[in-house]
Write an enzyme that holds these catalytic residues in place. Structure first.
Site, PDB file in Angstrom:
ATOM      1  N   HIS A 199       4.378   1.535  25.313  1.00 48.52           N
ATOM      2  CA  HIS A 199       4.896   0.968  26.569  1.00 48.52           C
ATOM      3  C   HIS A 199       4.811   1.907  27.753  1.00 48.52           C
ATOM      4  CE1 HIS A 199       8.485   3.388  25.691  1.00 48.52           C
ATOM      5  NE2 HIS A 199       8.773   3.257  26.972  1.00 48.52           N
TER       6      HIS A 199
HETATM    7  C1  UD1 Z   1      11.621   1.678  31.426  1.00 50.22           C
HETATM    8  C2  UD1 Z   1      11.859   3.129  31.746  1.00 50.22           C
HETATM    9  C3  UD1 Z   1      11.240   4.007  30.658  1.00 50.22           C
HETATM   10  C4  UD1 Z   1      11.749   3.608  29.289  1.00 50.22           C
HETATM   11  C5  UD1 Z   1      11.557   2.113  29.070  1.00 50.22           C
HETATM   12  C6  UD1 Z   1      12.228   1.708  27.807  1.00 50.22           C
HETATM   13  C7  UD1 Z   1      11.905   3.701  34.136  1.00 50.22           C
HETATM   14  C8  UD1 Z   1      11.153   4.270  35.250  1.00 50.22           C
HETATM   15  N1  UD1 Z   1      11.214   3.506  33.011  1.00 50.22           N
HETATM   16  O1  UD1 Z   1      10.218   1.454  31.434  1.00 50.22           O
HETATM   17  O2  UD1 Z   1      11.607   5.354  30.878  1.00 50.22           O
HETATM   18  O3  UD1 Z   1      11.048   4.326  28.327  1.00 50.22           O
HETATM   19  O4  UD1 Z   1      12.159   1.384  30.147  1.00 50.22           O
HETATM   20  O5  UD1 Z   1      11.771   0.481  27.351  1.00 50.22           O
HETATM   21  O6  UD1 Z   1      13.072   3.429  34.249  1.00 50.22           O
HETATM   22  N2  UD1 Z   1       9.817  -6.518  31.792  1.00 50.22           N
HETATM   23  C9  UD1 Z   1      10.030  -7.796  31.328  1.00 50.22           C
HETATM   24  N3  UD1 Z   1      11.254  -8.067  30.794  1.00 50.22           N
HETATM   25  C10 UD1 Z   1      12.257  -7.172  30.726  1.00 50.22           C
HETATM   26  C11 UD1 Z   1      12.026  -5.886  31.220  1.00 50.22           C
HETATM   27  C12 UD1 Z   1      10.790  -5.572  31.743  1.00 50.22           C
HETATM   28  O7  UD1 Z   1       9.165  -8.650  31.363  1.00 50.22           O
HETATM   29  O8  UD1 Z   1      13.351  -7.491  30.214  1.00 50.22           O
HETATM   30  C13 UD1 Z   1       8.464  -6.192  32.317  1.00 50.22           C
HETATM   31  C14 UD1 Z   1       8.320  -6.443  33.823  1.00 50.22           C
HETATM   32  O9  UD1 Z   1       7.030  -6.894  34.044  1.00 50.22           O
HETATM   33  C15 UD1 Z   1       8.484  -5.050  34.390  1.00 50.22           C
HETATM   34  C16 UD1 Z   1       7.865  -4.175  33.299  1.00 50.22           C
HETATM   35  O10 UD1 Z   1       8.208  -4.809  32.087  1.00 50.22           O
HETATM   36  O11 UD1 Z   1       7.834  -4.905  35.623  1.00 50.22           O
HETATM   37  C17 UD1 Z   1       8.379  -2.762  33.304  1.00 50.22           C
HETATM   38  O12 UD1 Z   1       9.809  -2.721  33.239  1.00 50.22           O
HETATM   39  P1  UD1 Z   1      10.597  -1.459  33.852  1.00 50.22           P
HETATM   40  O13 UD1 Z   1      12.017  -1.554  33.488  1.00 50.22           O
HETATM   41  O14 UD1 Z   1      10.272  -1.294  35.271  1.00 50.22           O
HETATM   42  O15 UD1 Z   1       9.923  -0.230  33.150  1.00 50.22           O
HETATM   43  P2  UD1 Z   1       9.633   0.019  31.608  1.00 50.22           P
HETATM   44  O16 UD1 Z   1       8.160   0.148  31.445  1.00 50.22           O
HETATM   45  O17 UD1 Z   1      10.348  -0.979  30.799  1.00 50.22           O
HETATM   46  N1  UDP Z   2      13.262  -0.485  19.809  1.00 48.36           N
HETATM   47  C1  UDP Z   2      13.747  -1.734  19.392  1.00 48.36           C
HETATM   48  N2  UDP Z   2      12.847  -2.763  19.269  1.00 48.36           N
HETATM   49  C2  UDP Z   2      11.525  -2.617  19.533  1.00 48.36           C
HETATM   50  C3  UDP Z   2      11.047  -1.347  19.956  1.00 48.36           C
HETATM   51  C4  UDP Z   2      11.952  -0.302  20.092  1.00 48.36           C
HETATM   52  O1  UDP Z   2      14.933  -1.890  19.136  1.00 48.36           O
HETATM   53  O2  UDP Z   2      10.781  -3.600  19.406  1.00 48.36           O
HETATM   54  C5  UDP Z   2      14.215   0.618  19.945  1.00 48.36           C
HETATM   55  C6  UDP Z   2      13.800   1.892  19.250  1.00 48.36           C
HETATM   56  O3  UDP Z   2      14.196   1.875  17.910  1.00 48.36           O
HETATM   57  C7  UDP Z   2      14.497   2.956  20.062  1.00 48.36           C
HETATM   58  C8  UDP Z   2      14.510   2.376  21.437  1.00 48.36           C
HETATM   59  O4  UDP Z   2      14.280   0.982  21.307  1.00 48.36           O
HETATM   60  O5  UDP Z   2      15.829   3.156  19.623  1.00 48.36           O
HETATM   61  C9  UDP Z   2      13.412   3.010  22.209  1.00 48.36           C
HETATM   62  O6  UDP Z   2      13.166   2.304  23.351  1.00 48.36           O
HETATM   63  P1  UDP Z   2      11.781   2.361  24.097  1.00 48.36           P
HETATM   64  O7  UDP Z   2      10.683   2.684  23.177  1.00 48.36           O
HETATM   65  O8  UDP Z   2      11.697   1.101  24.859  1.00 48.36           O
HETATM   66  O9  UDP Z   2      12.019   3.518  25.180  1.00 48.36           O
HETATM   67  P2  UDP Z   2      12.015   5.114  25.161  1.00 48.36           P
HETATM   68  O10 UDP Z   2      12.795   5.597  24.015  1.00 48.36           O
HETATM   69  O11 UDP Z   2      10.592   5.561  25.140  1.00 48.36           O
HETATM   70  O12 UDP Z   2      12.629   5.445  26.469  1.00 48.36           O
END
Ligand code: UD1
Ligand code: UDP
Length: 381
Positions: A218
């Site tokens: 991601h």
């Molecule tokens: C965010 C965090 C990242 C973390 C990740 C965990 C920041 C800058 N990044 O990244 O550090 O590792 O969360 O998962 O805060 N979207 C959906 N549904 C949702 C949420 C997101 O469709 O419920 C899609 C949207 O298109 C959105 C994109 O995902 O634009 C990115 O979401 P965003 O929260 O901005 O960043 P992450 O890549 O999720």
């Molecule tokens: N996770 C989850 N379901 C998924 C993928 C990840 O519950 O389908 C959990 C994972 O076990 C971990 C957390 O989400 O505890 C990590 O989140 P993510 O990978 O989105 O973000 P990061 O840790 O890189 O910030």
């Protein structure tokens, strides 16, 4: 003592389960927790599922900020959090990790003099092109209590000039740094057996008793660059010739896959019987997958660590990691999005499956320690 806790992104919601559980179990009479969900993640499978499954109290506030550019998203959250802090007047604001929700909380609280507790302090990638690196540095430098999960994190803070043997009262200008273990280790220990009993994801995917690879992708540095995303999926296609690959796909990746991979590549991936692309799974389900996988391939911070907790080798699809210990102990390999390095790492782990996983993430009671320190420092400040 009253604390306000900010959550917003998936990993923070999961982390909050450990703190709320410890409050309920040990400090219900001493600590009042007000939970604020920024709404950064909002799909049911990125948010609600964790409240339903992990016993996290329902948030007292939801700012519903949703997705937007960094500046817009952070600004909306900052505004909402400031208003809540002015109303709630907590003794501490608790922030997890390094997302935009963390940054917004840090900026809002520091400016109106609400002391900040940063859980997961000190982690550094030394790569400021990562949005998370900016968020963690700002948050650490606005915090009053800094809880580092690892020795590497603690040492980073020492190097950045944080005082190490200082007495209270603790403030933003006289912060207290602790090395205390990882709150996610608390969670993984607590939920591991529950996951085994309560999920049937292995049966649903027809993988019970069979070897498979778990992968999550991601990170924007991978999803947003067609070349890197293609390289990663090329490797997944190759590996799937040997073992099934399970890919619970983050919504960011689901969207960008359709834009950044050629139609031909997408067809190849989606028609492969050995690549199981599924929506994001619950925490209990991912734990079950992590515990039974042969190998984990990921760019997630949380999933890297959990693969270590469950004694699985991990290939990290990044050039660097904040969790350096798991690489130093030989249990994870940094390959970036480089096809040949990933294949080499895969071969290495097949020939030499790691067996020694030193206890570097604490004793599973990090949350209790943190709460104790919050109570102590609040009483003496
Ligand atoms: C965010 C965090 C990242 C973390 C990740 C965990 C920041 C800058 N990044 O990244 O550090 O590792 O969360 O998962 O805060 N979207 C959906 N549904 C949702 C949420 C997101 O469709 O419920 C899609 C949207 O298109 C959105 C994109 O995902 O634009 C990115 O979401 P965003 O929260 O901005 O960043 P992450 O890549 O999720
Ligand atoms: N996770 C989850 N379901 C998924 C993928 C990840 O519950 O389908 C959990 C994972 O076990 C971990 C957390 O989400 O505890 C990590 O989140 P993510 O990978 O989105 O973000 P990061 O840790 O890189 O910030």
């Amino acid at each position: 003592m009253k604390i306000v806790t900010i959550i917003g992104a998936r990993p923070q919601i999961i982390k909050a389960a450990a703190l709320s559980r410890a409050i309920e179990k040990h400090y219900a009479n001493e600590i009042q927790e007000v939970i604020v969900h920024t709404g950064q993640h909002y799909d049911d499978n990125m948010s609600q599922v964790f409240f339903d499954e992990l016993g996290i109290p329902c948030p007292d506030y939801n700012l519903h900020v949703g997705s937007a550019s960094h500046g817009v998203q952070t600004a909306r959250m900052t505004e909402g959090i400031e208003e809540i802090l002015l109303k709630e007047k907590p003794d501490y604001l608790v922030l997890y990790g390094d997302t935009n929700s963390t940054l917004a909380g840090a900026v809002a609280a520091a400016k109106i003099h609400v002391p900040i507790v940063h859980i997961e302090a000190g982690l550094r990638s030394f790569n400021k092109a990562m949005p998370e690196e900016i968020n963690r540095i700002v948050c650490d430098h606005c915090s009053t209590l800094l809880f580092s999960p690892t020795l590497a994190g603690f040492d980073n803070l020492k190097r950045e000039g944080f005082p190490m043997d200082n007495d209270g009262p603790y403030t933003i200008d006289n912060p207290r740094v602790y090395h205390c273990g990882d709150i996610m280790y608390d969670n993984s220990l607590y939920f591991a057996e529950i996951a085994e009993q309560k999920t049937n994801i292995l049966q649903r995917l027809e993988l019970a008793g069979k070897p498979f690879i778990l992968s999550t992708i991601h990170r924007d540095s991978n999803t947003d660059q067609p070349k890197r995303l293609t390289a990663i999926f090329d490797v997944i296609l190759k590996l799937s010739e040997e073992y099934p690959v399970v890919l619970p796909l983050h919504p960011r990746t689901s969207k960008l896959l359709k834009i950044n991979l050629t139609a031909e590549k997408q067809a190849q991936i989606f028609s492969s019987p050995n690549i199981k692309i599924i929506p994001p799974v619950s925490f209990l389900e991912i734990i079950a997958l992590e515990r039974h996988a042969q190998l984990v391939i990921t760019d997630s911070g949380g999933v890297q660590k959990e693969s270590y907790f469950f004694k699985k080798p991990c290939i990290i699809l990044r050039p660097e990691t904040e969790w350096v210990e798991i690489v130093q102990t030989g249990n994870a390999i940094l390959t970036d999005a480089d096809e040949s390095r990933i294949m080499q790492a895969w071969k290495h782990f097949k020939d030499n499956p790691p067996t020694v996983f030193p206890e570097i993430f604490g004793d599973g009671h990090a949350a209790e320690f943190m709460l104790e320190q919050m109570l102590l420092t609040n009483a003496t400040n």
